[in-house]
Design an enzyme around this catalytic site. Structure first.
Site, short mmCIF file in Angstrom:
data_model
loop_
_atom_site.label_atom_id
_atom_site.label_comp_id
_atom_site.label_asym_id
_atom_site.label_seq_id
_atom_site.Cartn_x
_atom_site.Cartn_y
_atom_site.Cartn_z
N GLY A 14 -54.61 -3.42 -12.60
CA GLY A 14 -54.67 -4.88 -12.70
C GLY A 14 -53.73 -5.56 -11.72
N SER A 15 -53.71 -5.04 -10.47
CA SER A 15 -52.80 -5.65 -9.48
C SER A 15 -53.52 -6.56 -8.50
CB SER A 15 -52.00 -4.56 -8.74
OG SER A 15 -52.83 -3.50 -8.34
N GLY A 20 -49.40 -7.90 -12.13
CA GLY A 20 -49.68 -6.65 -11.41
C GLY A 20 -49.54 -6.84 -9.91
N TYR A 155 -54.94 -9.70 -29.89
CA TYR A 155 -54.16 -9.42 -28.67
C TYR A 155 -52.73 -9.02 -29.03
CZ TYR A 155 -51.44 -10.32 -24.44
OH TYR A 155 -50.58 -10.20 -23.38
#
Ligand SMILES: NC(=O)c1ccc[n+]([C@@H]2O[C@H](COP(=O)([O-])OP(=O)(O)OC[C@H]3O[C@@H](n4cnc5c(N)ncnc54)[C@H](OP(=O)(O)O)[C@@H]3O)[C@@H](O)[C@H]2O)c1
Length: 266
Positions: A14-15, A20, A155
């Site tokens: 997730g960069s 990220g 979440y």
């Protein structure tokens, strides 16, 4: 301070955006070769291009970590040019759903995206670290795992699971040269958080300049000792430290980067 990351290869999931991206940029600036990951090739390539423009080395791995096949493809791409020494499990998604709207399927899919995605990468990449006798696994957790709000319960629970699995992994990796730790952000100002605060500001009576709105939102929503939201680079700094040689004696630990949002002494 030299974090001694030169020669290490890091995959940051997730960069392609947000925290990220900041983590990938900082690890690269500190000398690591970085694999930038996201589901969108264009967004991941844009981040990798920016890293390369700064003189560091970056490649791209694209795939949806919510499926076994997607995660396998990401691991294969990450390993194509060499071993992965550092795994930062950052990819994840969040929303503002209430208890009423978060139906069981939402709980299940959120757990898959936010927890099992990380497990998939650990299972594929940590054995190689163990064989080589050196590795770093950093899980991005979050204060809502410990101190949840009423909204987005599905979440909040996934954050708690991330903390828990990272400590179990540290125990599993006893005597291997591989550490497993957690960086636990408070509310960090990424694009989506800024958009949300801007959207809900009128209803809360937060007005004025962005700085005034941020201060009011931080005071009412995520009260902390610093009086603002955190910045992605502040998360990246803690991750880079945990990936460094200086953190070789830290495993199963949590570094909170939340301005003091969590009030506990330990
Ligand atoms: N921002 C905060 O205040 C905060 C606080 C505590 C914890 N966190 C955690 O920090 C992490 C990053 O959050 P952020 O605020 O930086 O979010 P963000 O800006 O939305 O970025 C999320 C990243 O995760 C990727 N991603 C999402 N779902 C994915 C999937 N199924 N497969 C592969 N990649 C996926 C996205 O890639 P695509 O390009 O494919 O969309 C994107 O690169 C999350 O795990 C979140 O839970 C954030």
């Amino acid at each position: 301070m030299d974090l001694m990351l030169t020669g290490r290869r890091a995959l940051v999931t997730g960069s392609s955006a947000g925290l990220g991206e900041a983590i990938a940029r900082l690890l690269a600036a500190e000398g690591a070769t970085v694999v930038v990951h996201g589901r969108s090739a264009d967004r991941a390539e844009a981040v990798a291009d920016a890293i390369r423009a700064g003189g560091a080395t970056a490649t791209v791995a694209v795939g949806d970590l919510a499926t076994d096949e997607g995660a396998e493809a990401v691991a294969d791409a990450a390993l194509a040019d060499g071993p992965v020494d550092i795994l930062v499990n950052n990819a994840g998604a969040y929303d503002q759903l209430s208890w009423a709207d978060a139906v069981p399927d939402v709980w299940a899919s959120t757990y898959n995206v936010n927890v099992i995605s990380a497990v998939r990468m650990i299972r594929r990449l940590v054995p190689g670290m163990r064989e080589r006798g050196w590795g770093r696994v950093v899980q991005i957790g979050g204060g809502l795992g410990l101190q949840p709000m009423a909204v987005q319960p599905h979440y909040n629970a996934t954050l708690a699971a991330r903390h828990n699995l990272a400590v179990a992994l540290a125990r599993e990796l006893t005597d291997t040269g591989v550490t497993s730790n957690i960086v636990s952000p408070g509310a960090i100002l990424v694009e989506s958080v800024r958009a949300l605060v801007t959207e809900i500001a009128p209803a809360h009576g937060w007005s004025g300049s962005w700085e005034q709105i941020e201060h009011a939102a931080a005071s009412e929503w995520v009260p902390n000792d610093v009086g603002r939201f955190g910045r992605p680079d502040e998360i990246a700094g803690a991750v880079a430290y945990l990936c460094s040689e200086y953190a070789a004696y830290i495993s199963g630990a949590t570094i909170r980067v939340d301005g003091g949002t969590i009030r506990s002494a330990f």
